[in-house]
Design a protein around this motif. Structure first.
Motif, PDB file in Angstrom:
ATOM      1  N   ALA A 647       0.827  -1.208   0.000  1.00  0.00           N
ATOM      2  CA  ALA A 647       0.000   0.000   0.000  1.00  0.00           C
ATOM      3  C   ALA A 647       0.861   1.257   0.000  1.00  0.00           C
ATOM      4  CB  ALA A 647      -0.940  -0.007   1.211  1.00  0.00           C
ATOM      5  N   VAL A 648       1.945   1.253   0.788  1.00  0.00           N
ATOM      6  CA  VAL A 648       2.833   2.422   0.838  1.00  0.00           C
ATOM      7  C   VAL A 648       3.503   2.638  -0.516  1.00  0.00           C
ATOM      8  CG1 VAL A 648       4.951   3.344   1.856  1.00  0.00           C
ATOM      9  CG2 VAL A 648       3.240   2.256   3.312  1.00  0.00           C
ATOM     10  N   VAL A 649       4.009   1.580  -1.101  1.00  0.00           N
ATOM     11  CA  VAL A 649       4.695   1.701  -2.392  1.00  0.00           C
ATOM     12  C   VAL A 649       3.726   2.169  -3.478  1.00  0.00           C
ATOM     13  CG1 VAL A 649       5.897   0.419  -4.206  1.00  0.00           C
ATOM     14  CG2 VAL A 649       6.485   0.032  -1.817  1.00  0.00           C
ATOM     15  N   ASP A 650       2.521   1.611  -3.499  1.00  0.00           N
ATOM     16  CA  ASP A 650       1.541   2.009  -4.516  1.00  0.00           C
ATOM     17  C   ASP A 650       1.141   3.476  -4.356  1.00  0.00           C
ATOM     18  OD1 ASP A 650       1.577  -0.522  -5.566  1.00  0.00           O
ATOM     19  OD2 ASP A 650      -0.186  -1.219  -4.469  1.00  0.00           O
ATOM     20  N   ARG A 651       1.084   3.944  -3.114  1.00  0.00           N
ATOM     21  CA  ARG A 651       0.704   5.350  -2.881  1.00  0.00           C
ATOM     22  C   ARG A 651       1.822   6.299  -3.295  1.00  0.00           C
ATOM     23  NH1 ARG A 651       1.805   8.127   1.597  1.00  0.00           N
ATOM     24  NH2 ARG A 651       2.051   6.241   2.851  1.00  0.00           N
ATOM     25  N   LEU A 652       3.062   5.948  -2.988  1.00  0.00           N
ATOM     26  CA  LEU A 652       4.180   6.841  -3.296  1.00  0.00           C
ATOM     27  C   LEU A 652       4.648   6.746  -4.745  1.00  0.00           C
ATOM     28  CD1 LEU A 652       6.359   6.472  -0.063  1.00  0.00           C
ATOM     29  CD2 LEU A 652       4.906   8.386  -0.709  1.00  0.00           C
ATOM     30  N   TYR A 653       4.364   5.621  -5.380  1.00  0.00           N
ATOM     31  CA  TYR A 653       4.827   5.425  -6.757  1.00  0.00           C
ATOM     32  C   TYR A 653       3.649   5.052  -7.670  1.00  0.00           C
ATOM     33  CZ  TYR A 653       9.626   5.419  -5.013  1.00  0.00           C
ATOM     34  OH  TYR A 653      10.823   5.769  -4.442  1.00  0.00           O
ATOM     35  N   PRO A 654       2.664   5.926  -7.827  1.00  0.00           N
ATOM     36  CA  PRO A 654       1.534   5.602  -8.706  1.00  0.00           C
ATOM     37  C   PRO A 654       1.956   5.483 -10.177  1.00  0.00           C
ATOM     38  CG  PRO A 654       1.463   7.912  -8.050  1.00  0.00           C
ATOM     39  CD  PRO A 654       2.543   7.279  -7.236  1.00  0.00           C
ATOM     40  N   ASP A 655       3.103   6.058 -10.519  1.00  0.00           N
ATOM     41  CA  ASP A 655       3.581   6.025 -11.894  1.00  0.00           C
ATOM     42  C   ASP A 655       4.504   4.843 -12.171  1.00  0.00           C
ATOM     43  OD1 ASP A 655       5.392   7.116 -10.068  1.00  0.00           O
ATOM     44  OD2 ASP A 655       6.484   8.205 -11.636  1.00  0.00           O
ATOM     45  N   ALA A 656       4.756   4.029 -11.165  1.00  0.00           N
ATOM     46  CA  ALA A 656       5.662   2.880 -11.340  1.00  0.00           C
ATOM     47  C   ALA A 656       4.890   1.748 -12.001  1.00  0.00           C
ATOM     48  CB  ALA A 656       6.234   2.444 -10.001  1.00  0.00           C
ATOM     49  N   GLU A 657       5.130   1.534 -13.270  1.00  0.00           N
ATOM     50  CA  GLU A 657       4.319   0.582 -14.035  1.00  0.00           C
ATOM     51  C   GLU A 657       4.914  -0.824 -14.074  1.00  0.00           C
ATOM     52  OE1 GLU A 657       4.162   2.635 -17.718  1.00  0.00           O
ATOM     53  OE2 GLU A 657       2.430   3.852 -17.146  1.00  0.00           O
ATOM     54  N   TYR A 658       6.169  -0.964 -13.760  1.00  0.00           N
ATOM     55  CA  TYR A 658       6.819  -2.267 -13.915  1.00  0.00           C
ATOM     56  C   TYR A 658       7.437  -2.752 -12.618  1.00  0.00           C
ATOM     57  CZ  TYR A 658       6.460  -0.098 -18.456  1.00  0.00           C
ATOM     58  OH  TYR A 658       5.996   0.565 -19.551  1.00  0.00           O
ATOM     59  N   LEU A 659       6.814  -2.400 -11.518  1.00  0.00           N
ATOM     60  CA  LEU A 659       7.321  -2.850 -10.223  1.00  0.00           C
ATOM     61  C   LEU A 659       7.263  -4.370 -10.122  1.00  0.00           C
ATOM     62  CD1 LEU A 659       5.937  -0.390  -7.523  1.00  0.00           C
ATOM     63  CD2 LEU A 659       8.317  -0.925  -7.994  1.00  0.00           C
ATOM     64  N   ARG A 660       8.280  -4.934  -9.486  1.00  0.00           N
ATOM     65  CA  ARG A 660       8.283  -6.359  -9.210  1.00  0.00           C
ATOM     66  C   ARG A 660       8.392  -6.549  -7.713  1.00  0.00           C
ATOM     67  NH1 ARG A 660       6.469  -6.225 -13.329  1.00  0.00           N
ATOM     68  NH2 ARG A 660       7.091  -7.165 -15.307  1.00  0.00           N
ATOM     69  N   ARG A 661       7.577  -7.419  -7.156  1.00  0.00           N
ATOM     70  CA  ARG A 661       7.555  -7.663  -5.720  1.00  0.00           C
ATOM     71  C   ARG A 661       7.742  -9.156  -5.499  1.00  0.00           C
ATOM     72  NH1 ARG A 661       3.138  -3.330  -4.520  1.00  0.00           N
ATOM     73  NH2 ARG A 661       2.792  -2.573  -6.624  1.00  0.00           N
ATOM     74  N   ALA A 662       8.630  -9.528  -4.607  1.00  0.00           N
ATOM     75  CA  ALA A 662       8.873 -10.944  -4.346  1.00  0.00           C
ATOM     76  C   ALA A 662       9.710 -11.101  -3.094  1.00  0.00           C
ATOM     77  CB  ALA A 662       9.582 -11.602  -5.522  1.00  0.00           C
ATOM     78  N   PHE A 663       9.613 -12.255  -2.469  1.00  0.00           N
ATOM     79  CA  PHE A 663      10.518 -12.590  -1.378  1.00  0.00           C
ATOM     80  C   PHE A 663      11.863 -12.980  -1.989  1.00  0.00           C
ATOM     81  CE2 PHE A 663       6.567 -12.953   0.969  1.00  0.00           C
ATOM     82  CZ  PHE A 663       6.925 -12.450   2.224  1.00  0.00           C
ATOM     83  N   VAL A 664      12.928 -12.641  -1.291  1.00  0.00           N
ATOM     84  CA  VAL A 664      14.270 -12.882  -1.811  1.00  0.00           C
ATOM     85  C   VAL A 664      14.521 -14.367  -2.016  1.00  0.00           C
ATOM     86  CG1 VAL A 664      16.720 -12.822  -1.169  1.00  0.00           C
ATOM     87  CG2 VAL A 664      15.338 -10.745  -1.013  1.00  0.00           C
ATOM     88  N   ASP A 665      14.050 -15.212  -1.106  1.00  0.00           N
ATOM     89  CA  ASP A 665      14.309 -16.641  -1.285  1.00  0.00           C
ATOM     90  C   ASP A 665      13.623 -17.183  -2.541  1.00  0.00           C
ATOM     91  OD1 ASP A 665      11.793 -16.366  -0.203  1.00  0.00           O
ATOM     92  OD2 ASP A 665      12.197 -17.560   1.586  1.00  0.00           O
ATOM     93  N   GLU A 666      12.497 -16.563  -2.950  1.00  0.00           N
ATOM     94  CA  GLU A 666      11.850 -16.961  -4.197  1.00  0.00           C
ATOM     95  C   GLU A 666      12.719 -16.577  -5.396  1.00  0.00           C
ATOM     96  OE1 GLU A 666       8.138 -14.944  -4.101  1.00  0.00           O
ATOM     97  OE2 GLU A 666       7.217 -16.331  -2.677  1.00  0.00           O
ATOM     98  N   ARG A 667      13.341 -15.390  -5.319  1.00  0.00           N
ATOM     99  CA  ARG A 667      14.221 -14.965  -6.405  1.00  0.00           C
ATOM    100  C   ARG A 667      15.453 -15.863  -6.488  1.00  0.00           C
ATOM    101  NH1 ARG A 667      13.666  -9.451  -8.406  1.00  0.00           N
ATOM    102  NH2 ARG A 667      15.905  -9.486  -8.799  1.00  0.00           N
TER     103      ARG A 667
END
Length: 804
Positions: A647-667
């Motif tokens: 929610a914080v990231v979406d509010r501060l970066y509404p223009d971020a169209e290619y954000l990737r979110r993941a747990f590090v162990d998944e990466r």
């Protein structure tokens, strides 16, 4: 005649014929499934009209002896390559991009290629609608895939409709691509580069060739011209257009070179930074092909075993045929024909099995496949040849054994099959050796994958949540980090330009101070990245030298007078010529022409890439911004914290169209998808090999028990117990399995040793793994033998004595 003989045998030897058919069907199904996958992978990018003459001009930078291989080259290559290299018939460019594409308020993230007008004439991806010669001629033209057209316009005609690139140009659909075969390029649309206006290649400011961006240049060579001839002229061509460039900070020359990558080989064999799509995995392909051949070999060995074992029951038939004039050659053809006929029926059953197994196999290899490919190209001859080849390989030796009986011996009841018992023993050993080898490989690969994901990372990957591709904005990044740090369940947070499983590369070369403690005067091949002051605490890195950053110090972006600090890894300190990590602490380096940067500490090596690569010498310049945010979460239920972070990231970066979110162990797990797939391949085919080997053993046991029925009855009459008879016959089949271990272990150890050598962090080949696989094979074999022996030995002796 073979058909009649086969049904006669099927009626008299129903069990063994059924086992033979099932075994062959399973082996052929596995072989054809893998052939389907191999054909799909090997055929990538070979459907272009002039595929044998298509090449990509890739670039590479040599910096202080370190090489960075890229899929792209200078943007302006296309302007001069045809004039200066007459061997080039055509040239075109494309630049992969990821955009939000749609109409009205509906936008979808898509892969798009900005391309020259002639792109579809050089790389002629098939068009369902439109003309390749003119589809990209308009300055606002775009061609789309059928699936994207349906997503945007439903069943309406897309030609002439407009598509909006969010924060970009409006495009007009001029063509629809036919279903695209697998390619090294991944895209949903191809747009004319001219649509980008001032950002297009034709209007962009001329750049030095050493400043390589993401533009990919493709050439089509003239007929009869060899790639080697063109490659020989590339160094002189590059030299005419480039001047030596010195790395900022007083380093070495940065040398650009070009190379020709055959388009049809890019997917499978060319590894370079910036590749648009995932490439094929040659190792997995080879392993799959090798294992499939082994499985088919096990199935053929089963047939040979069973056919020779039941040969004695057909001795009277052979004797009668020879008495009425049949020659040995005719008998060989007859019995081999039976085998080919059975293999044909097994192939038909295999196709049905393939239909059932296809979904599971697709999950195994991570590809969508269609059985329709069996009737196309090289696979149709393979499908037609399989019954003949399998039948001849499996049936020729039994045919020789059967046709070798002498009528006189047969009629006197003294018929034997000389040497057949030894051949059967060898084949049983080979079958179980394959099974044991695959089981050992499965266990070892699984251990290695688990090992590299947890050992030698230099940080603690658990409970790390990551946001990637944040827009570069120092002020917003500072606000984001401050807000995130106050969320419930957040332990620490950090901004950086490097995170696990990030393909970014940055090699620096710089001079060391005059009074340095290093044995060198110039540091070469150091990978430098930015990280803020909380990076090492967030990742749980271990400081091995120095006190780290000064207490309370924070980096000041843009303040040239503020002190600057860097943290090195142990490998970086060694590469820079420091005998001990402590020697690097306090050194003041001139990095990128900035204010001198002091080494505040040295941490244990941190592995952010695959363990197939050696430890990279990393230097972290402490700066307050980065395009990645890593957050360490408290252990326990983290769903609420992750929701709040998003929610914080979406509010501060509404223009971020290619954000990737993941747990590090998944990466980190994503780095080893190939190895995990190989482990599943070994497990699946190892299990199949065990099933096939024991199908054969089941049939051999049945035949052996049947032939020794009278002997078993007599032993029971004189007092032998069921356990005594079980031990007697079990030992007969235990010896080949024990011998199979002696054959499989050294061969498997050598093969796995070669495979493990590609990793810098690797497990030992534990003897327990080999013993466990051998014990499992022996246990399954004994259980299979016991089923028949106990049944026969438990029957009343009177029936056994009347058997013959």
């Amino acid at each position: 005649m073979p058909m009649f003989a086969l049904f006669h045998v099927l009626r008299r030897q129903a069990l063994t014929t059924l086992l033979n058919g099932v075994g062959l069907a399973l082996g052929i199904a596995a072989f054809l499934l893998v052939s389907l996958y191999v054909a799909e992978e090997v055929g990538v990018d070979r459907g272009f009209t002039h595929a044998d003459r298509l090449y990509r001009l890739g670039g590479a930078f040599d910096i202080g002896g370190q090489s960075i291989v890229m899929d792209s080259g200078p943007t302006d290559l296309a302007l001069t390559v045809r004039q200066e290299l007459p061997e080039v018939e055509a040239v075109t460019r494309e630049e992969p991009d990821r955009v939000m594409l749609g109409e009205g308020s509906r936008f979808f993230e898509q892969h798009l290629l900005w391309a020259d007008p002639n792109f579809l004439q050089v790389l002629d991806y098939p068009l369902e609608r439109g003309d390749a010669a003119t589809a990209l001629a308009r300055p606002d033209a775009v061609v789309v895939t059928r699936s994207l057209a349906r997503t945007l316009f439903g069943d309406a005609d897309p030609i002439g409709r407009t598509i909006q690139v969010r924060h970009g140009p409006v495009l007009t659909v001029t063509g629809v691509l036919a279903p695209i075969p697998r390619s090294h390029l991944v895209f949903a649309a191809i747009a004319a580069d001219a649509a980008r206006g001032d950002q297009s290649w034709s209007k962009a400011k001329a750049r030095p060739w050493n400043d390589v961006e993401g533009v990919l240049t493709y050439v089509r060579l003239a007929p009869g011209v060899s790639a080697a001839t063109v490659a020989a002229g590339l160094p002189a061509y590059v030299k005419r257009h480039t001047a030596p460039k010195t790395n900022e900070g007083g380093g070495n020359e940065i040398v650009l070179s070009l190379r020709l990558d055959a388009v049809r080989d890019i997917y499978m064999g060319t590894k370079a930074i910036g590749s648009n799509g995932p490439g094929g995995d040659v190792d997995t392909l080879r392993i799959l092909a090798g294992v499939a051949l082994l499985i088919l070999g096990v199935a053929i060995a089963n047939y040979t075993n069973m056919a020779t074992a039941q040969a004695i029951s057909r001795a009277r038939e052979v004797g009668i045929r020879k008495l009425v004039g049949a020659r040995r050659r005719q008998l060989v053809l007859l019995f081999t024909g039976e085998a080919v006929l059975l293999a044909t029926l097994a192939t038909l059953a295999a196709v049905a099995l393939m239909e059932l197994a296809l979904p599971a196999f697709q999950n195994l290899v991570g590809r969508e496949l269609s059985l329709a490919l069996l009737t196309h190209g090289n696979l149709l001859p393979l499908l037609l040849a399989t019954p003949l080849v399998v039948g001849v390989l499996g049936g020729f030796y039994p045919a020789l054994v059967l046709s070798g009986y002498r009528p006189g011996e047969i009629l006197k009841g003294r018929a034997q099959a000389p040497g057949a018992g030894r051949v059967r023993a060898v084949l049983v050993v080979a079958q179980f050796a394959v099974s044991i080898a695959l089981m050992v490989a499965t266990l070892t690969v699984q251990r290695q994958v688990a090992h590299v994901q947890a050992v030698g990372l230099g940080y603690q990957p658990a409970n790390l949540y990551l946001f990637s591709n944040l827009p570069t904005d120092t002020a917003r990044a500072a606000t984001l980090k401050a807000e995130v740090a106050h969320l419930r369940g957040v332990v620490a947070a950090s901004l950086s330009t490097l995170v696990p499983a990030d393909p970014s590369g940055s090699i620096s070369v710089f001079d060391l101070p005059a009074d340095t403690r290093s044995t060198l005067r110039r540091a070469e091949g150091i990978h430098s990245f930015a990280a803020d002051e909380d990076f090492f605490a967030t990742y749980g890195a271990q400081l091995v030298a120095g006190k780290g950053l000064p207490q309370g110090w924070k980096p000041a972006e843009g303040d040239q007078k503020a002190p600057r600090y860097a943290i090195l890894t142990e490998t970086a300190a060694r590469r820079m010529g420091y005998k001990k990590p402590e020697d690097a602490v306090g050194e003041r380096l001139l990095v990128n022409g900035e204010t001198p940067t002091e080494v505040a500490g040295v941490v244990a090596d941190m592995r952010f890439s695959s363990a197939r690569e050696s430890d990279r010498p990393l230097m972290f310049l402490i700066k307050p911004s980065g395009r990645h945010l890593t957050v360490r979460l408290a252990a326990g239920d983290q769903r609420a914290t992750v929701k709040a972070l998003n929610a914080v990231v979406d509010r501060l970066y509404p223009d971020a169209e290619y954000l990737r979110r993941a747990f590090v162990d998944e990466r980190i797990e994503s780095l080893y998808q190939s190895e995990e797939r190989q482990a599943w391949v070994f497990a699946a085919f190892g299990g199949l090999a065990i099933v096939l080997a024991n199908l054969g053993l089941f049939g051999l046991t049945a035949l052996t028990a049947a032939r020794r029925t009278k002997e078993i009855g007599m032993r029971r009459v004189v007092g032998a117990r069921v356990g005594d008879i079980l031990r007697l016959l079990a030992w007969q089949f235990t010896r080949p399995v024990l011998l199979a271990n002696l054959v499989a272990w050294p061969v498997t150890w050598w093969g796995l040793h070669q495979w493990l050598m590609q990793f810098t962090v690797r497990v030992d080949q534990a003897p327990l793994t080999f013993m466990a696989a051998g014990a499992l094979a022996l246990a399954v074999a004994l259980a299979t033998v016991a089923v028949h022996v106990i049944r026969v030995a438990s029957a009343p002796p009177v029936g056994a004595l009347r058997y013959e």
